[in-house]
Scaffold this motif. Structure first.
Motif, short mmCIF file in Angstrom:
data_model
loop_
_atom_site.label_atom_id
_atom_site.label_comp_id
_atom_site.label_asym_id
_atom_site.label_seq_id
_atom_site.Cartn_x
_atom_site.Cartn_y
_atom_site.Cartn_z
N TYR A 2 0.79 -1.16 -0.03
CA TYR A 2 -0.02 0.00 0.07
C TYR A 2 0.85 1.27 -0.06
O TYR A 2 2.23 1.28 0.45
N THR A 42 -6.64 13.55 -6.90
CA THR A 42 -7.72 14.01 -6.59
C THR A 42 -8.07 15.27 -6.85
O THR A 42 -6.98 16.23 -6.11
N ILE A 49 -4.73 9.74 0.80
CA ILE A 49 -5.09 8.98 -0.33
C ILE A 49 -4.29 7.82 -0.14
O ILE A 49 -3.28 7.70 0.23
N THR A 52 -3.54 1.49 -4.09
CA THR A 52 -3.65 0.23 -4.00
C THR A 52 -3.99 -0.59 -5.31
O THR A 52 -5.03 0.02 -5.88
N THR A 55 -5.21 1.79 -8.00
CA THR A 55 -6.33 2.75 -7.74
C THR A 55 -6.22 3.59 -6.48
O THR A 55 -5.57 3.36 -5.52
N LEU A 57 -7.66 5.53 -3.65
CA LEU A 57 -8.94 5.69 -2.83
C LEU A 57 -8.71 7.06 -1.99
O LEU A 57 -7.71 7.47 -1.42
N THR A 58 -9.95 7.66 -1.62
CA THR A 58 -9.97 9.09 -0.74
C THR A 58 -10.89 8.83 0.40
O THR A 58 -11.64 7.94 0.29
N ALA A 62 -13.74 6.02 4.61
CA ALA A 62 -13.77 4.98 3.52
C ALA A 62 -12.71 4.07 3.31
O ALA A 62 -12.69 3.02 2.96
N ILE A 63 -11.21 4.43 3.32
CA ILE A 63 -10.02 3.88 3.49
C ILE A 63 -10.09 2.78 4.50
O ILE A 63 -9.78 1.65 4.13
N TYR A 66 -12.55 0.02 3.75
CA TYR A 66 -12.16 -0.55 2.84
C TYR A 66 -11.18 -1.86 3.51
O TYR A 66 -11.37 -2.86 3.24
#
Length: 201
Positions: A2, A42, A49, A52, A55, A57-58, A62-63, A66
């Motif tokens: 990551y 973004t 951010i 992974t 992609t 992810l923001t 949410a991160i 996930y």
């Protein structure tokens, strides 16, 4: 591996903490909000951010969600009452505790000086204090907000406690919430995250 993009003294703390809890390797790019490294991924320029598999992810919640769902750790299964209760604690942290802290921060050093409303910070302190009372009333027997199970909600709320300390908001010195934050701050993953924060100071 990551990759976290975001200066550690931001909500990136939450993602660092989560990956430390999971024991997952990661690379950290301590980019500032609105820097080229951030805006290339973004348009709003916000951190953190998580990159992974190519992609980006923001949004820290949410991160963390996930990562927890992917690993099956630090969360209850979707569609269960326990998950709904967990999400409710997460929202208390984000909407009430963080909301007060973020509004105060925006009116201290983020917004242009000519549009800041310093007086709103007293309202923020009041709202934060009320949020703590709600949290204490809902807390239960602990040791975490969901009882024996450490979850995402503890990371979000624990980060808000750390933020409040830095912002000199009033925190309980004794009682269940004081003990709760002490337990969180003694976790090895929290201490590893704080070491990253201090390195970036």
């Amino acid at each position: 591996m990551y990759k976290i993009i975001g200066y550690p003294r931001t909500r990136a703390m939450r993602v660092i903490w989560m990956l430390e809890e999971l024991g997952e390797p990661y690379e950290l790019n301590p980019a500032l909000p609105h820097s080229d490294a951030v805006t290339s991924l973004t348009p709003d320029g916000k951190v953190p951010i998580l990159v992974t598999n190519g992609t980006a992810l923001t949004d820290s919640v949410a991160i963390c969600t996930y990562l927890a769902d992917k690993s099956g750790r630090f969360t209850f299964p979707a569609g269960t009452l326990d998950r709904a209760r967990q999400d409710s604690f997460t929202q208390l942290g984000v909407d009430v505790l963080e909301g007060a802290l973020w509004t105060a921060a925006k009116n201290t050093f983020i917004h242009p000086e000519e549009v800041r409303v310093p007086a709103v910070k007293e309202v923020c302190r009041l709202e934060f204090g009320r949020g703590l009372k709600t949290l204490e009333a809902r807390f239960g027997d602990g040791p975490f907000v969901m009882g024996e199970t450490f979850t995402i909600a503890d990371i979000i709320i624990g980060h808000c406690f750390s933020w409040a300390m830095a912002a000199k908001f009033e925190l309980p010195e004794d009682g269940p919430l004081a003990g709760y934050f002490k337990r969180l701050s003694e976790r090895p993953a929290f201490q590893a995250m704080m070491a990253k924060v201090m390195e970036a100071a």
